[in-house]
Write a protein that holds these residues in place. Structure first.
Motif, short mmCIF file in Angstrom:
data_model
loop_
_atom_site.label_atom_id
_atom_site.label_comp_id
_atom_site.label_asym_id
_atom_site.label_seq_id
_atom_site.Cartn_x
_atom_site.Cartn_y
_atom_site.Cartn_z
N SER A 30 1.52 0.52 -1.45
CA SER A 30 1.05 2.24 -1.68
C SER A 30 2.05 2.81 -2.52
O SER A 30 1.54 3.98 -3.12
CB SER A 30 1.05 2.81 -0.05
N ILE A 31 3.14 2.25 -3.09
CA ILE A 31 4.00 2.97 -3.76
C ILE A 31 4.44 2.38 -4.95
O ILE A 31 4.95 2.86 -5.96
CB ILE A 31 5.30 3.54 -2.95
N PHE A 32 4.25 1.18 -5.17
CA PHE A 32 4.99 -0.04 -6.16
C PHE A 32 4.67 0.60 -7.47
O PHE A 32 5.40 0.67 -8.28
CB PHE A 32 4.59 -1.38 -5.87
N SER A 33 3.20 1.09 -7.83
CA SER A 33 2.87 1.46 -9.13
C SER A 33 3.72 2.73 -9.40
O SER A 33 3.41 2.89 -10.53
CB SER A 33 1.37 1.49 -9.04
N ARG A 34 4.13 3.42 -8.76
CA ARG A 34 4.87 4.58 -8.79
C ARG A 34 6.42 4.46 -8.85
O ARG A 34 7.06 5.74 -9.08
CB ARG A 34 4.47 5.65 -7.91
N VAL A 35 6.82 3.40 -8.82
CA VAL A 35 8.44 3.21 -8.82
C VAL A 35 8.79 2.26 -10.05
O VAL A 35 8.05 1.18 -10.43
CB VAL A 35 9.03 2.57 -7.54
N ASP A 36 9.96 2.63 -10.39
CA ASP A 36 10.91 1.53 -11.26
C ASP A 36 11.26 0.65 -10.27
O ASP A 36 11.75 0.91 -9.21
CB ASP A 36 12.01 2.30 -12.13
N MET A 37 11.45 -0.85 -10.88
CA MET A 37 12.00 -1.71 -9.98
C MET A 37 13.33 -2.24 -10.50
O MET A 37 13.55 -2.14 -12.04
CB MET A 37 11.06 -2.68 -9.70
N GLY A 38 14.29 -2.58 -9.69
CA GLY A 38 15.48 -3.29 -10.63
C GLY A 38 16.35 -4.15 -9.52
O GLY A 38 16.23 -4.16 -8.60
#
Length: 114
Positions: free
Chosen positions: A26-34
């Motif tokens: 639900s949130i993945f596309s709205r966050v940077d990952m690292g």
């Protein structure tokens, strides 16, 4: 945001490992990952980050050896680590970042032997 990290382990110097980090769809596309990492006795340092746009950035010590990627359809990010060195050993933490907040996954241990 819940993060599920996997991968890591023991590898000889010069070898490769791949870490993965799955986040809530639900949130993945709205966050940077690292990922950040912490070696014994050292401060946590940035390893790599990939923005929502796909733009990647790396810590100086891993440029040219590590590659971060993401797949929004799978809600997963990966960190491909090649040409590993002993100094890459440490606990690796994946994170998801909005503009004002970080969410951290459980650390995964990477040990590079000589």
């Amino acid at each position: 945001v819940q993060l599920q990290a996997s991968g890591g382990g023991l590898v000889q110097a010069g070898g490769s490992l791949r870490l993965s980090c799955a986040a809530s769809a639900s949130i993945f596309s709205r966050v940077d990952m690292g990922w950040s990492r912490q070696a014994p006795g050292k401060e946590r340092e940035l390893v790599a980050r990939i923005a929502r746009s796909g733009r990647a950035s790396y810590g100086d010590g891993v440029k040219g050896r590590f590659t971060i990627s993401r797949d929004d359809a799978q809600s997963t990010a990966w960190l491909q680590m090649d040409s590993l060195k002993r100094e890459d050993s440490g606990i690796y933490y994946c994170y998801a970042a909005t503009f004002n907040e970080y969410f951290w996954g459980k650390g995964t241990l990477v040990t590079v032997s000589s």
